[in-house]
Design an enzyme around this catalytic site. Structure first.
Site, PDB file in Angstrom:
ATOM      1  N   SER A 141       0.863  -1.188   0.000  1.00  0.00           N
ATOM      2  CA  SER A 141       0.000   0.000   0.000  1.00  0.00           C
ATOM      3  C   SER A 141       0.894   1.231   0.000  1.00  0.00           C
ATOM      4  O   SER A 141       2.081   1.142   0.363  1.00  0.00           O
ATOM      5  CB  SER A 141      -0.841  -0.011   1.280  1.00  0.00           C
ATOM      6  OG  SER A 141      -1.460   1.241   1.491  1.00  0.00           O
ATOM      7  N   TYR A 154      -2.244  -1.198  10.449  1.00  0.00           N
ATOM      8  CA  TYR A 154      -2.161  -1.314   8.984  1.00  0.00           C
ATOM      9  C   TYR A 154      -0.822  -0.784   8.477  1.00  0.00           C
ATOM     10  O   TYR A 154      -0.134  -1.438   7.681  1.00  0.00           O
ATOM     11  CB  TYR A 154      -3.327  -0.540   8.359  1.00  0.00           C
ATOM     12  CG  TYR A 154      -3.501  -0.739   6.878  1.00  0.00           C
ATOM     13  CD1 TYR A 154      -4.148  -1.876   6.378  1.00  0.00           C
ATOM     14  CD2 TYR A 154      -3.039   0.207   5.958  1.00  0.00           C
ATOM     15  CE1 TYR A 154      -4.319  -2.049   5.007  1.00  0.00           C
ATOM     16  CE2 TYR A 154      -3.210   0.041   4.596  1.00  0.00           C
ATOM     17  CZ  TYR A 154      -3.855  -1.086   4.126  1.00  0.00           C
ATOM     18  OH  TYR A 154      -4.031  -1.260   2.768  1.00  0.00           O
TER      19      TYR A 154
HETATM   20  P1  NAD Z   1     -11.451  -6.264  -0.195  1.00  0.00           P
HETATM   21  O1  NAD Z   1     -12.049  -6.121   1.154  1.00  0.00           O
HETATM   22  O2  NAD Z   1     -12.298  -5.963  -1.408  1.00  0.00           O
HETATM   23  O3  NAD Z   1     -10.815  -7.714  -0.376  1.00  0.00           O
HETATM   24  C1  NAD Z   1     -10.076  -8.350   0.646  1.00  0.00           C
HETATM   25  C2  NAD Z   1     -10.004  -9.827   0.366  1.00  0.00           C
HETATM   26  O4  NAD Z   1      -9.323 -10.450   1.465  1.00  0.00           O
HETATM   27  C3  NAD Z   1     -11.397 -10.478   0.292  1.00  0.00           C
HETATM   28  O5  NAD Z   1     -11.385 -11.494  -0.683  1.00  0.00           O
HETATM   29  C4  NAD Z   1     -11.550 -11.094   1.686  1.00  0.00           C
HETATM   30  O6  NAD Z   1     -12.451 -12.188   1.730  1.00  0.00           O
HETATM   31  C5  NAD Z   1     -10.124 -11.525   1.951  1.00  0.00           C
HETATM   32  N1  NAD Z   1      -9.865 -11.782   3.374  1.00  0.00           N
HETATM   33  C6  NAD Z   1     -10.069 -10.966   4.429  1.00  0.00           C
HETATM   34  N2  NAD Z   1      -9.744 -11.605   5.571  1.00  0.00           N
HETATM   35  C7  NAD Z   1      -9.303 -12.845   5.214  1.00  0.00           C
HETATM   36  C8  NAD Z   1      -8.827 -13.983   5.946  1.00  0.00           C
HETATM   37  N3  NAD Z   1      -8.717 -13.988   7.275  1.00  0.00           N
HETATM   38  N4  NAD Z   1      -8.482 -15.080   5.244  1.00  0.00           N
HETATM   39  C9  NAD Z   1      -8.596 -15.117   3.892  1.00  0.00           C
HETATM   40  N5  NAD Z   1      -9.045 -14.081   3.161  1.00  0.00           N
HETATM   41  C10 NAD Z   1      -9.393 -12.958   3.823  1.00  0.00           C
HETATM   42  O7  NAD Z   1     -10.166  -5.307  -0.169  1.00  0.00           O
HETATM   43  P2  NAD Z   1      -9.271  -4.734  -1.350  1.00  0.00           P
HETATM   44  O8  NAD Z   1      -9.498  -3.269  -1.360  1.00  0.00           O
HETATM   45  O9  NAD Z   1      -9.418  -5.505  -2.605  1.00  0.00           O
HETATM   46  O10 NAD Z   1      -7.820  -4.999  -0.712  1.00  0.00           O
HETATM   47  C11 NAD Z   1      -6.950  -6.044  -1.131  1.00  0.00           C
HETATM   48  C12 NAD Z   1      -5.524  -5.726  -0.687  1.00  0.00           C
HETATM   49  O11 NAD Z   1      -5.123  -4.482  -1.248  1.00  0.00           O
HETATM   50  C13 NAD Z   1      -5.348  -5.585   0.835  1.00  0.00           C
HETATM   51  O12 NAD Z   1      -4.131  -6.160   1.226  1.00  0.00           O
HETATM   52  C14 NAD Z   1      -5.326  -4.073   1.022  1.00  0.00           C
HETATM   53  O13 NAD Z   1      -4.608  -3.704   2.178  1.00  0.00           O
HETATM   54  C15 NAD Z   1      -4.627  -3.635  -0.233  1.00  0.00           C
HETATM   55  N6  NAD Z   1      -4.880  -2.232  -0.604  1.00  0.00           N
HETATM   56  C16 NAD Z   1      -6.140  -1.778  -0.885  1.00  0.00           C
HETATM   57  C17 NAD Z   1      -6.340  -0.439  -1.229  1.00  0.00           C
HETATM   58  C18 NAD Z   1      -7.695   0.129  -1.585  1.00  0.00           C
HETATM   59  O14 NAD Z   1      -7.823   1.371  -1.705  1.00  0.00           O
HETATM   60  N7  NAD Z   1      -8.729  -0.668  -1.780  1.00  0.00           N
HETATM   61  C19 NAD Z   1      -5.234   0.428  -1.257  1.00  0.00           C
HETATM   62  C20 NAD Z   1      -3.965  -0.074  -0.954  1.00  0.00           C
HETATM   63  C21 NAD Z   1      -3.793  -1.403  -0.633  1.00  0.00           C
END
Ligand code: NAD
Length: 259
Positions: A141, A154
């Site tokens: 991130s 985080y």
């Molecule tokens: P999201 O909530 O849409 O998806 C998260 C995924 O992780 C889902 O499939 C969920 O079921 C899974 N998950 C959560 N807990 C779990 C567990 N205990 N075991 C197995 N699976 C689990 O979120 P996203 O926005 O797609 O984020 C995905 C990654 O990208 C994360 O690591 C997040 O930190 C990172 N990220 C997101 C953003 C953003 O703006 N959305 C920005 C920077 C980084």
């Protein structure tokens, strides 16, 4: 070039992980999906990916449970015949002042956003070494590089993930395995989309104003990153061109961390 290879993508039932799964499937990569969700919805996604002409398998390992994570990697090898690409993407967030931060939330974030990658990599590296090729991509991130208040767990987990990425890269550098991180800013996911509508209503401003002035205050392009842009970057990191790119991160944050 990637056709017939296999990828584990943790947290691929939604958002960025799902975008990466579809991007890889479009290039002929067999997909091992993981993440939570309703069984019928997960099966729908799995069959949609399979309809793209690749094998698609779902394993519901909980990323807080080391035994389940190791079993996920074993299951992937058994089902697909190899683990060529590992995308550590599953992640959660919790926002609270440090002195009120619930210890169980701290442990969950460190567990899923950092330690889970240790457990997947630990199990996958011997398989990648044996086959003489591997690509590890950790979804970090912008918060792996800079902090925001109220996100201690985080920010700590994502900074840690970057250190982990560099260290693994050095250890596997001579085995034709690369290990890199992608550092997104705000990404347009269904979760964020809902926030825009709710914030617009609550503040009495337009959805465009919410995007530009509230959510994307720090993102200079005033545009969300898309899951397709993340998937494209992940595919690039798996290409021959990227053979010598290892131990680093690609930042996709609309200029956020440049300022
Ligand atoms: P999201 O909530 O849409 O998806 C998260 C995924 O992780 C889902 O499939 C969920 O079921 C899974 N998950 C959560 N807990 C779990 C567990 N205990 N075991 C197995 N699976 C689990 O979120 P996203 O926005 O797609 O984020 C995905 C990654 O990208 C994360 O690591 C997040 O930190 C990172 N990220 C997101 C953003 C953003 O703006 N959305 C920005 C920077 C980084």
């Amino acid at each position: 070039m990637l056709k017939g290879k296999s990828a584990i993508i943790t947290g691929s039932t939604s958002g960025i992980g799902l975008g990466i799964a579809k991007g890889f499937a479009a290039e002929g990569v067999n997909i091992v999906m993981n993440g939570f969700g309703k069984p019928d919805e997960i099966e729908k996604i799995r069959s949609e990916i399979e309809a793209m002409g690749v094998k698609a398998h779902y394993n519901g390992a909980d990323m807080t449970k080391p035994d389940e994570i190791t079993a996920l990697v074993e299951d992937a090898e058994k089902t697909m015949g190899s683990v060529d690409i590992l995308v550590n993407n599953a992640g959660i967030q919790f926002v609270s002042p440090v002195d009120e931060f619930p210890p169980e939330k701290w442990n969950a974030i460190i567990g899923i956003d950092l330690s889970a990658s240790f457990h997947t990599v630990r199990a996958a590296v011997p398989l990648m070494r044996k086959q003489g090729w591997g690509r590890i991509i950790n979804i970090a991130s912008a918060h792996a590089l800079v902090a925001s208040p109220f996100k201690t767990a985080y920010v700590s987990a994502k900074h840690g993930l970057l250190g982990f990425t560099k260290t693994v890269a050095l250890e596997v550098a001579q085995n034709n395995i690369t290990c890199n991180a992608i550092c997104p800013g705000y990404v347009w996911t269904p979760l964020v989309e809902g926030q825009v509508k709710d914030t617009a209503k609550a503040r009495g401003i337009t959805e465009d104003e919410v995007i530009k002035n509230v959510l994307l205050a720090a993102q200079w392009t005033k545009k969300f990153v898309t899951v397709e842009q993340i998937a494209g970057t992940a595919l690039f990191l798996c290409s021959d061109t990227a053979q010598n790119i290892t131990g680093t991160s690609i930042v996709i944050d609309g200029g956020w961390t440049a300022a």
